[in-house]
Design a protein around this motif. Structure first.
Motif, PDB file in Angstrom:
ATOM      1  N   GLU A 432       4.901 -39.138  11.035  1.00 30.78           N
ATOM      2  CA  GLU A 432       5.170 -40.573  11.239  1.00 30.78           C
ATOM      3  C   GLU A 432       4.984 -41.442   9.997  1.00 30.78           C
ATOM      4  O   GLU A 432       5.431 -42.590   9.982  1.00 30.78           O
ATOM      5  CB  GLU A 432       4.297 -41.103  12.394  1.00 30.78           C
ATOM      6  CG  GLU A 432       4.756 -40.531  13.730  1.00 30.78           C
ATOM      7  CD  GLU A 432       3.855 -40.886  14.901  1.00 30.78           C
ATOM      8  OE1 GLU A 432       3.272 -41.983  14.890  1.00 30.78           O
ATOM      9  OE2 GLU A 432       3.738 -40.039  15.807  1.00 30.78           O
ATOM     10  N   MET A 433       4.338 -40.932   8.975  1.00 30.42           N
ATOM     11  CA  MET A 433       4.158 -41.777   7.790  1.00 30.42           C
ATOM     12  C   MET A 433       5.478 -41.903   7.028  1.00 30.42           C
ATOM     13  O   MET A 433       6.160 -40.924   6.763  1.00 30.42           O
ATOM     14  CB  MET A 433       3.071 -41.200   6.868  1.00 30.42           C
ATOM     15  CG  MET A 433       1.658 -41.342   7.419  1.00 30.42           C
ATOM     16  SD  MET A 433       1.228 -43.005   7.975  1.00 30.42           S
ATOM     17  CE  MET A 433       1.274 -43.893   6.424  1.00 30.42           C
ATOM     18  N   GLU A 434       5.789 -43.135   6.655  1.00 29.48           N
ATOM     19  CA  GLU A 434       7.066 -43.426   5.976  1.00 29.48           C
ATOM     20  C   GLU A 434       6.885 -43.329   4.471  1.00 29.48           C
ATOM     21  O   GLU A 434       7.104 -44.301   3.741  1.00 29.48           O
ATOM     22  CB  GLU A 434       7.529 -44.838   6.375  1.00 29.48           C
ATOM     23  CG  GLU A 434       7.768 -44.995   7.864  1.00 29.48           C
ATOM     24  CD  GLU A 434       7.733 -46.447   8.327  1.00 29.48           C
ATOM     25  OE1 GLU A 434       7.338 -47.335   7.548  1.00 29.48           O
ATOM     26  OE2 GLU A 434       8.100 -46.679   9.488  1.00 29.48           O
ATOM     27  N   THR A 435       6.445 -42.168   4.011  1.00 25.60           N
ATOM     28  CA  THR A 435       6.193 -41.991   2.577  1.00 25.60           C
ATOM     29  C   THR A 435       6.909 -40.744   2.072  1.00 25.60           C
ATOM     30  O   THR A 435       7.145 -39.811   2.831  1.00 25.60           O
ATOM     31  CB  THR A 435       4.681 -41.818   2.299  1.00 25.60           C
ATOM     32  OG1 THR A 435       4.189 -40.707   3.062  1.00 25.60           O
ATOM     33  CG2 THR A 435       3.905 -43.076   2.663  1.00 25.60           C
ATOM     34  N   GLY A 436       7.200 -40.743   0.783  1.00 27.64           N
ATOM     35  CA  GLY A 436       7.859 -39.579   0.185  1.00 27.64           C
ATOM     36  C   GLY A 436       6.908 -38.429  -0.071  1.00 27.64           C
ATOM     37  O   GLY A 436       7.345 -37.300  -0.315  1.00 27.64           O
ATOM     38  N   ILE A 437       5.616 -38.714  -0.049  1.00 29.80           N
ATOM     39  CA  ILE A 437       4.597 -37.691  -0.333  1.00 29.80           C
ATOM     40  C   ILE A 437       3.491 -37.851   0.710  1.00 29.80           C
ATOM     41  O   ILE A 437       3.097 -38.975   1.036  1.00 29.80           O
ATOM     42  CB  ILE A 437       4.015 -37.872  -1.748  1.00 29.80           C
ATOM     43  CG1 ILE A 437       5.132 -37.813  -2.801  1.00 29.80           C
ATOM     44  CG2 ILE A 437       2.951 -36.825  -2.055  1.00 29.80           C
ATOM     45  CD1 ILE A 437       4.683 -38.193  -4.209  1.00 29.80           C
ATOM     46  N   PHE A 438       3.004 -36.727   1.223  1.00 32.96           N
ATOM     47  CA  PHE A 438       1.948 -36.798   2.236  1.00 32.96           C
ATOM     48  C   PHE A 438       0.957 -35.658   2.019  1.00 32.96           C
ATOM     49  O   PHE A 438       1.346 -34.541   1.722  1.00 32.96           O
ATOM     50  CB  PHE A 438       2.556 -36.716   3.643  1.00 32.96           C
ATOM     51  CG  PHE A 438       1.530 -36.905   4.721  1.00 32.96           C
ATOM     52  CD1 PHE A 438       1.002 -38.165   4.967  1.00 32.96           C
ATOM     53  CD2 PHE A 438       1.064 -35.822   5.458  1.00 32.96           C
ATOM     54  CE1 PHE A 438       0.031 -38.344   5.942  1.00 32.96           C
ATOM     55  CE2 PHE A 438       0.096 -36.003   6.436  1.00 32.96           C
ATOM     56  CZ  PHE A 438      -0.421 -37.268   6.676  1.00 32.96           C
ATOM     57  N   TYR A 439      -0.301 -35.978   2.170  1.00 33.58           N
ATOM     58  CA  TYR A 439      -1.368 -34.987   1.972  1.00 33.58           C
ATOM     59  C   TYR A 439      -2.246 -34.887   3.217  1.00 33.58           C
ATOM     60  O   TYR A 439      -2.501 -35.897   3.873  1.00 33.58           O
ATOM     61  CB  TYR A 439      -2.276 -35.415   0.818  1.00 33.58           C
ATOM     62  CG  TYR A 439      -1.634 -35.397  -0.552  1.00 33.58           C
ATOM     63  CD1 TYR A 439      -1.700 -34.256  -1.353  1.00 33.58           C
ATOM     64  CD2 TYR A 439      -0.984 -36.521  -1.053  1.00 33.58           C
ATOM     65  CE1 TYR A 439      -1.133 -34.237  -2.622  1.00 33.58           C
ATOM     66  CE2 TYR A 439      -0.420 -36.509  -2.322  1.00 33.58           C
ATOM     67  CZ  TYR A 439      -0.497 -35.370  -3.098  1.00 33.58           C
ATOM     68  OH  TYR A 439       0.057 -35.358  -4.352  1.00 33.58           O
ATOM     69  N   VAL A 440      -2.719 -33.675   3.486  1.00 33.49           N
ATOM     70  CA  VAL A 440      -3.719 -33.459   4.532  1.00 33.49           C
ATOM     71  C   VAL A 440      -4.991 -32.974   3.853  1.00 33.49           C
ATOM     72  O   VAL A 440      -4.966 -31.996   3.091  1.00 33.49           O
ATOM     73  CB  VAL A 440      -3.228 -32.413   5.562  1.00 33.49           C
ATOM     74  CG1 VAL A 440      -4.309 -32.162   6.612  1.00 33.49           C
ATOM     75  CG2 VAL A 440      -1.933 -32.887   6.214  1.00 33.49           C
ATOM     76  N   ASN A 441      -6.089 -33.674   4.128  1.00 32.85           N
ATOM     77  CA  ASN A 441      -7.401 -33.340   3.565  1.00 32.85           C
ATOM     78  C   ASN A 441      -7.392 -33.263   2.042  1.00 32.85           C
ATOM     79  O   ASN A 441      -8.017 -32.388   1.430  1.00 32.85           O
ATOM     80  CB  ASN A 441      -7.955 -32.045   4.188  1.00 32.85           C
ATOM     81  CG  ASN A 441      -8.290 -32.268   5.664  1.00 32.85           C
ATOM     82  OD1 ASN A 441      -8.622 -33.390   6.057  1.00 32.85           O
ATOM     83  ND2 ASN A 441      -8.179 -31.239   6.466  1.00 32.85           N
ATOM     84  N   ALA A 442      -6.662 -34.155   1.445  1.00 36.70           N
ATOM     85  CA  ALA A 442      -6.598 -34.302  -0.015  1.00 36.70           C
ATOM     86  C   ALA A 442      -6.213 -35.751  -0.283  1.00 36.70           C
ATOM     87  O   ALA A 442      -5.637 -36.407   0.597  1.00 36.70           O
ATOM     88  CB  ALA A 442      -5.560 -33.354  -0.589  1.00 36.70           C
ATOM     89  N   PRO A 443      -6.538 -36.267  -1.468  1.00 36.41           N
ATOM     90  CA  PRO A 443      -6.196 -37.673  -1.733  1.00 36.41           C
ATOM     91  C   PRO A 443      -4.697 -37.879  -1.953  1.00 36.41           C
ATOM     92  O   PRO A 443      -3.913 -36.935  -1.864  1.00 36.41           O
ATOM     93  CB  PRO A 443      -6.999 -37.991  -2.993  1.00 36.41           C
ATOM     94  CG  PRO A 443      -7.253 -36.681  -3.642  1.00 36.41           C
ATOM     95  CD  PRO A 443      -7.310 -35.654  -2.549  1.00 36.41           C
ATOM     96  N   THR A 444      -4.325 -39.104  -2.280  1.00 40.52           N
ATOM     97  CA  THR A 444      -2.892 -39.442  -2.393  1.00 40.52           C
ATOM     98  C   THR A 444      -2.297 -39.065  -3.740  1.00 40.52           C
ATOM     99  O   THR A 444      -1.114 -39.291  -3.981  1.00 40.52           O
ATOM    100  CB  THR A 444      -2.704 -40.962  -2.207  1.00 40.52           C
ATOM    101  OG1 THR A 444      -3.562 -41.633  -3.153  1.00 40.52           O
ATOM    102  CG2 THR A 444      -3.062 -41.407  -0.809  1.00 40.52           C
TER     103      THR A 444
END
Ligand code: UN1
Length: 494
Positions: A432-444
């Motif tokens: 659902e996040m409207e971003t080109g990059i996504f992380y799980v359990n890590a920073p942006t």
């Protein structure tokens, strides 16, 4: 401190002063007494010369087989590996970020250069059956022509390489205008390319400010423009390019979010938010400038995060033990300060930081304390606008749904992250996040060069850097039909 040097533009393989004779200074942001060198302050005339050189070099460069171009890139990467320490130190001196990070910046250029060297033997197109007998068809990439690159100061070697290497491997020639705060790292990248055997004129550099940049992106012989910087400048670049139907790639602002859920590993989340928020003094497009906290963990996270921010050692990035360097220049420092004031006026609570640092060894640099603003609401300017400094806004929410809504409530869409141990929450946010990059359990922050890099919404204009997607920016497709039937065959008719 080594003696200041005089740097000209790089045009057709020669160092040339600005046509006007003007120059500007490049100083160390950790100690403005340290003059690194003077650089040509270019105008439209210099851009004309550089584009002419790039245009003249184009026929031979594009005629060189792509694997041969790849060999030059491969050798360039080898030289960057060999000179990594030297180029990283030079970069810390001109840009300020700590040595570990400038080593990372050079490493990112190395990674991109090796990756694109490999594309010399790929650049895959399609072959596909024809609807007619004895007819063959395929698609191939062709270069656009002269690429005009305008690059920022926060990744002074990595981002030039992100644009230059795909342009070169496809057979384009280049004129680059690096940010006036960090031209030396582009000079160093060109040194590596030239030592590797890049022919003169294939990459040209003009240094200077907005006048040179505007001349470059509006030059009729520049077929593709790639820009990384502010959204306001990006809009101007886009408008100039549109008038002449140029390819145009833009990489602009971000207001990236770390979402910390009630079941998060808090040690990990605090580590991530510190690195994402204060790494590079927050001066990354991908910086974690918002942390959205589930109310169940908000207090504990905030206490730990504030303590960590307060303990960060700020200073000259060349010194051992320093964790956060200066802000790039006086104007940017003033901007950071003004946002702290704006945040407080809007009702945010200053939990730590908030001031410039000007004592002792910091007296001659542009230092700002790592700053945390608590009690932020999504509507505040500090929760919506890109600050590009060491300022993190904390926002409380009551659920995953609310975290996603707040996360998506900004005009930008570059990077987001979630800290959770629940796979369902992780996948929902990922989706659902409207971003080109996504992380799980890590920073942006922390994108690698072999996945597409870029953002949705007002971060970009639909293109991506890095990975094979970068090839799309710098090439045109050509579809080729070969009829070997010896007769007229009519598609859609026969
Ligand atoms: C940028 O901030 O403009 O993912 C680039 C990262 C880095 C690149 C950042 N690899 O944070």
């Amino acid at each position: 401190m080594s003696a200041p040097a005089v740097f000209g533009n790089r045009i057709g393989g020669a160092s040339v002063p600005a046509a006007s004779g003007a120059s500007f200074e490049n100083r160390n942001p950790a100690d403005a007494r340290d003059l690194i060198g003077t650089f040509a302050d270019s105008g439209a005339e210099d851009v004309l010369r550089a584009v002419a050189a790039a245009k003249a070099a184009l026929p031979r460069w594009r005629a060189l087989p792509a694997p041969k171009r790849g060999e030059i890139l491969f050798r360039t990467a080898e030289i960057l590996v060999r000179r990594k320490e030297e180029f990283a130190a030079a970069m810390t001196r001109e840009m300020g970020k700590v040595l570990a990070e400038t080593r990372g910046d050079v490493q990112e250029a190395i990674d991109m250069t090796y990756y694109m060297a490999g594309e010399g033997r790929r650049q895959f197109g399609q072959t596909t059956p024809s609807e007619l007998a004895r007819k063959f068809q395929m698609s191939v990439r062709m270069p656009v022509g002269v690429a005009g690159l305008v690059t920022p100061w926060n990744f002074p070697m990595a981002i030039p390489s992100w644009k230059m290497m795909p342009a070169l491997i496809l057979g384009n020639t280049v004129v680059i205008k690096p940010a006036p705060d960090t031209p030396l790292s582009t000079v160093n990248l060109l040194l590596a390319l030239e030592e590797a055997g890049l022919p003169p004129g294939v990459v040209n550099m003009v240094t200077g400010g907005p006048e040179a940049g505007a001349a470059l992106v509006s030059h009729p012989d520049v077929g593709v423009v790639s820009f990384t910087g502010s959204t306001a400048t990006g809009r101007k670049v886009s408008e100039a390019a549109a008038r002449l139907f140029k390819h145009c790639h833009l990489e602009m602002g971000g207001k990236n979010v770390v979402m910390v859920m009630e079941d998060a590993d808090l040690d990990l989340a605090v580590d991530g938010a510190v690195w994402g928020g204060f790494g590079t003094s927050g001066q990354r497009c991908t910086a974690a400038s918002r942390v959205v906290l589930h109310e169940a963990v908000a207090r504990e996270f905030t206490e730990r995060f504030v303590a960590r921010a307060r303990a960060l050692r700020v200073g000259n990035g060349l010194e051992a033990g320093i964790e956060m360097g200066p802000i790039i220049n006086a104007a940017q420092l003033a901007r950071v300060e003004s946002y702290v004031a704006v945040g407080q006026a809007e009702g945010a609570t200053l939990l730590t930081g908030g001031k410039r640092l000007a004592g002792g060894t910091q007296a001659h640099g542009f230092f700002h304390e790592p700053t945390v603003l608590g009690d932020c609401t999504p509507a505040m300017r500090v929760s919506r606008e890109e600050i590009f400094g060491p300022v993190v806004s904390l926002i409380r929410v009551g659920s995953l749904e609310e975290a996603i809504e707040v996360g998506n409530s900004v005009e930008y869409g570059l990077s987001a992250s979630i800290y959770t141990r629940d796979v369902n929450k992780a996948f929902r946010a990922m989706n659902e996040m409207e971003t080109g990059i996504f992380y799980v359990n890590a920073p942006t922050i922390g994108a690698e060069t072999h996945l597409p890099f870029g953002g949705a919404k007002n971060t970009g204009n639909g293109h991506r850097e890095a990975c094979v997607q970068a090839l799309d920016v710098f090439s045109e497709w050509k579809s080729i039909y070969i009829d070997y039937s010896g007769a007229l065959q009519r598609a859609q008719i026969d």
